[in-house]
Design an enzyme around this catalytic site. Structure first.
Site, short mmCIF file in Angstrom:
data_model
loop_
_atom_site.label_atom_id
_atom_site.label_comp_id
_atom_site.label_asym_id
_atom_site.label_seq_id
_atom_site.Cartn_x
_atom_site.Cartn_y
_atom_site.Cartn_z
N ASP A 1 0.81 -1.21 0.00
CA ASP A 1 0.00 0.00 0.00
C ASP A 1 0.85 1.26 0.00
O ASP A 1 0.49 2.25 -0.63
CB ASP A 1 -0.94 0.01 1.21
CG ASP A 1 -2.20 -0.81 0.94
OD1 ASP A 1 -2.74 -0.71 -0.18
OD2 ASP A 1 -2.63 -1.57 1.83
N CYS B 1 6.24 -6.10 6.12
CA CYS B 1 5.46 -7.28 5.75
C CYS B 1 4.87 -7.15 4.35
O CYS B 1 4.11 -8.01 3.91
CB CYS B 1 4.36 -7.55 6.79
SG CYS B 1 3.25 -6.17 7.01
#
Ligand code: PEP
Ligand code: MG
Length: 569
Positions: free
Chosen positions: A453, A500
């Site tokens: 993102d 992550c």
């Protein structure tokens, strides 16, 4: 030559076994002896049940509980009187043959389920089709290739492989899979990685171009298949295969070893998971913890929110399964591209910038509280780290932490145990959070950078839009500067920083991230040992200098080329 999507790495040379999708020809026949037809139907159902029970046991033993569940669902379909008894009535009432009666009932249920609003129910249509076709094949006496009993080593070529195919086949004889359809996250692709069998999916017409018995060579990384290659190609691929096998052997030797640079800097190598069933793959690949458990899968494919108890069981299973290793569980990250059928949400112009993740949880506190209660209750079973997704301001972080405090007081008042050692952290995936990470770091135990993102928000590039995918680049200098800033700000406050997003497992990104001082890398299980191999070969001091040089470059293209040149990739 054919080109598809590399789904599972490996170099394969072998004989093709093309599995044809035999169309079942169902004719309507008028009959007089209903009893014979009914007993044909019932015995086909019984044989199918026996087969499915065997398949289920095999899946349970070889693949785990999660993979076996689908066969349990198939057995339930066959045990449901609605299906078989409706077919029996049809035979009696309309004096038709067994296969016709069953096929009619199948079509009726399939179209009923396919027209439902709920995605989970729509997917059940595929189960009904799969299991009734099994019964129909028995009634019709149609033989299928028995993948459990293969005479020689083969490369399976199919339109797609069903869960029954992958569960029953004799894995020792299957060299690889090639399928017409599927993407990196389709069932066949995921299974091939779990089974560590080389595979290419999405080849479009593999079943047309490849004939049974053809000799094929393929590379599960690049997605290239060559049909009946010449001698030179065969020897090239044979060499590649030997190299790959040596590489795999070297990886095996890394199991149980620490992840540390040549000059002694230790980092944590963790895995990303979506369900408790994924823990098996982490253990197999020697993960040092879980860096991201995406809990939204617990909420998807169903008709209502999961209860506190159900969530508690799932979190406990992961904490216990990883036997005391640290587990980062992310609170619900729904919205954007992930929707829940039972949670009505307004249409949004920009769902990725909309009502999602922590925003939704702070608005619908009851959903958030249920999840946090389950998390804190599970915390006594291992080393839990709670993480909030999509934080974009200090206010949000403080509010989320306040709910945690409320939940802990509730549990205390109820006399329910929880651990006092739970770490609370947040994802950095919004640029505003990265920019104020110096302030945020004072209020968390850790950061985990979500590059998937962070790249899209920093560069204003929709991560799903193919047309502008050339702009979605992890080497973008703006993204790299933000990452460096976040890690530095965490360290200034004595906190740790992990990652992550997909970049954490990327062989070209790892040297840069290591040099930036990243403390924890979390990735898909299959990338763990290759990452350890790379990290253990690098010097931290050298990577610090290298990453400074990287930051001095102006474009993503230059950076990527520089990394490739330095590491000979
Ligand atoms: C990320 O954004 O990098 C991330 C790990 O979250 P997700 O891919 O689930 O959005
Ligand atoms: Mg994200």
């Amino acid at each position: 030559m054919l080109k598809g999507i590399g789904a599972s790495p490996g170099i394969v040379l072998g004989k093709a076994l093309v599995i044809e999708d035999t169309e079942l020809v169902i004719e309507r026949k008028m009959i007089t002896d209903c009893e014979t037809e009914i007993s044909k139907l019932r015995s086909a159902v019984e044989v199918s049940k026996e087969e499915l029970t065997k398949v289920k046991e095999k899946a349970l033993a070889e693949l785990g509980e999660h993979e076996a569940e689908i066969f349990e669902a198939h057995l339930l379909v066959l045990e449901d009187p609605e299906l078989v008894e409706s077919a029996v009535s049809k035979i009696n009432d309309e004096k038709v043959n067994a296969e016709f009666a069953l096929n009619e009932i199948k079509e009726m249920f399939v179209s009923m389920f396919e027209s439902m609003d709920n995605e989970y129910m729509r997917e059940r249509a595929a189960d009904i089709k799969d299991v009734t076709n099994r019964v129909l094949r028995h009634i019709l006496g149609v033989k299928v290739v028995d993948l459990a009993d293969l005479a020689e080593e083969v490369v399976l070529v199919a339109h797609d492989l069903t869960p029954s195919d992958t569960a029953t086949m004799d894995k020792k004889k299957v060299l690889g899979f090639l399928t017409d359809i599927g993407g990196r996250t389709s069932h066949t692709a995921i299974m091939s990685r779990t089974l560590e069998i080389a595979a290419i999916v999405g080849l479009n017409d593999a079943t047309k171009e490849i004939k049974d018995g053809d000799f094929v060579v393929f590379n599960g990384d690049t997605g290239e298949v060559i049909i009946n290659p010449d001698e030179e190609t065969i020897s090239t691929y044979t060499k590649l295969k030997t190299d790959f096998e040596e590489y795999k052997k070297a990886l095996e030797l890394l199991k149980g070893q620490a992840t540390a640079t040549t000059d002694g800097r230790h980092v944590e190598l963790a895995g990303n998971i979506g369900t408790p069933g994924d823990v098996e793959g982490l253990i197999k690949n020697d993960a040092e913890g879980v860096g991201l458990y995406r809990t939204e899968f617990l909420y998807m494919d169903r008709s209502d929110f999961p209860s506190e108890e159900e969530q508690y069981e799932a979190y406990k299973a992961v904490l216990e399964g990883m036997a005391g290793k640290p587990i980062v569980i992310r609170t619900l990250d729904i919205g954007g591209d992930k929707k829940l059928d039972y949670l009505l949400m307004d249409e949004e112009m920009n769902p990725f910038l909309g009502y999602r993740a922590i925003r939704l949880c702070l608005d619908r506190k009851e959903i958030f509280i249920t999840q946090l209660r389950a998390l804190y209750r599970a915390s006594v079973h291992g080393k839990l780290r709670i993480m909030f997704p999509m934080i974009s301001s200090l206010e949000e972080l403080l509010q989320a932490k306040e709910v945690c405090e409320d939940v802990k007081s509730q549990l205390k008042a109820e006399g329910i145990a929880y651990s006092d050692e739970v770490e609370v952290g947040m994802m950095i995936e919004v640029p505003s959070a990265a920019v104020i990470s110096d302030v945020l770091a004072k209020h968390v135990d850790f950061f985990s950078i979500g590059t998937n993102d962070l790249i899209q928000y920093t560069c204003a590039v929709d991560r799903m839009n193919q047309k502008i995918s050339y702009l979605y680049n992890q080497f973008n200098p703006a993204v790299l500067r933000l990452i460096k800033m976040v890690i530095d700000n965490a360290h200034k406050e004595g906190k740790w920083a992990g990652m992550c997003g997909e970049s954490a497992g990327d062989q070209l990104m790892i040297p840069i991230l290591l040099g930036f001082g990243l403390d924890e890398f979390s990735m898909s299980p299959i990338s763990i040992l290759p990452a350890r191999k790379l990290i253990n070969s690098l010097s931290f001091e050298d990577m610090k200098k290298f990453s400074e040089e990287v930051l001095s470059l102006g474009t993503a293209e230059e950076i990527k080329a520089y990394v490739e040149k330095t590491f000979n990739k």
